[in-house]
Write a protein that holds these residues in place. Structure first.
Motif: not given
Length: 176
Positions: A80-89
């Motif tokens: 979930t954190a990776l998805e949030l970080m990737t979306r933000t990037w």
């Protein structure tokens, strides 16, 4: 909100979005340029948004509301954190000049906006789930530092770096 005020707001935000999308540097988008592109007086922008920072924040929030509010699949905290970080990037890549302008605006801190606060709260919770609450808030701040606009801009000149792979490794190292 009055109809003409709402219409002016929409025209100003649309013009600002277009100008930031076309710009190659944050300083290229002035209040005068936005007013001219929107077909309104500069005073209309100041009355509607207060100042350039207010305009930037409103435009940024509009993009967030449209692009980053979709729910994230509930998987492991790290996924979930990776998805949030990737979306933000990816969001900051799409809106790079706007996000650079917002971070450079000189209002004291890029940490003083609702987008940052929301992402920090989500990541703090996920870090807490994965490894306990000790230092979860700090680790969430550290993770968000990896998606700062100035870093994203710097890495544009380093195509040999796979930023998304780096994000994945960072998230999994922190969250396990």
């Amino acid at each position: 909100m009055r109809v003409d005020k709402a219409r002016n707001r929409d025209m100003v935000l649309a013009a600002a979005a277009r100008l930031f999308h076309e710009a190659t540097h944050p300083d290229e988008v002035s209040m005068d340029a936005v007013a001219a592109a929107a077909g309104v007086g500069k005073g209309t922008i100041f009355r509607g948004f207060g100042d350039r920072r207010g305009l930037l924040l409103a435009l940024y929030q509009e993009h967030i509301d449209r692009e980053l509010t979709a729910p994230v699949a509930e998987e492991t905290p790290a996924q979930t954190a990776l998805e949030l970080m990737t979306r933000t990037w990816r969001f900051k890549q799409r809106h790079r000049i706007l996000t650079l302008a917002l971070e450079r605006e000189g209002f004291g801190s890029p940490y003083q906006n609702s987008g940052y606060t929301q992402l920090h709260a989500q990541l703090t919770d996920l870090v807490g789930q994965a490894r306990g609450t000790d230092n979860a808030a700090f680790l969430a701040h550290a993770l968000i530092a990896a998606v700062r606009s100035d870093l994203i801009e710097h890495l544009r000149n380093h195509p040999e770096i796979d930023a998304e792979a780096g994000l994945r490794e960072l998230v999994y190292d922190v969250l396990g």
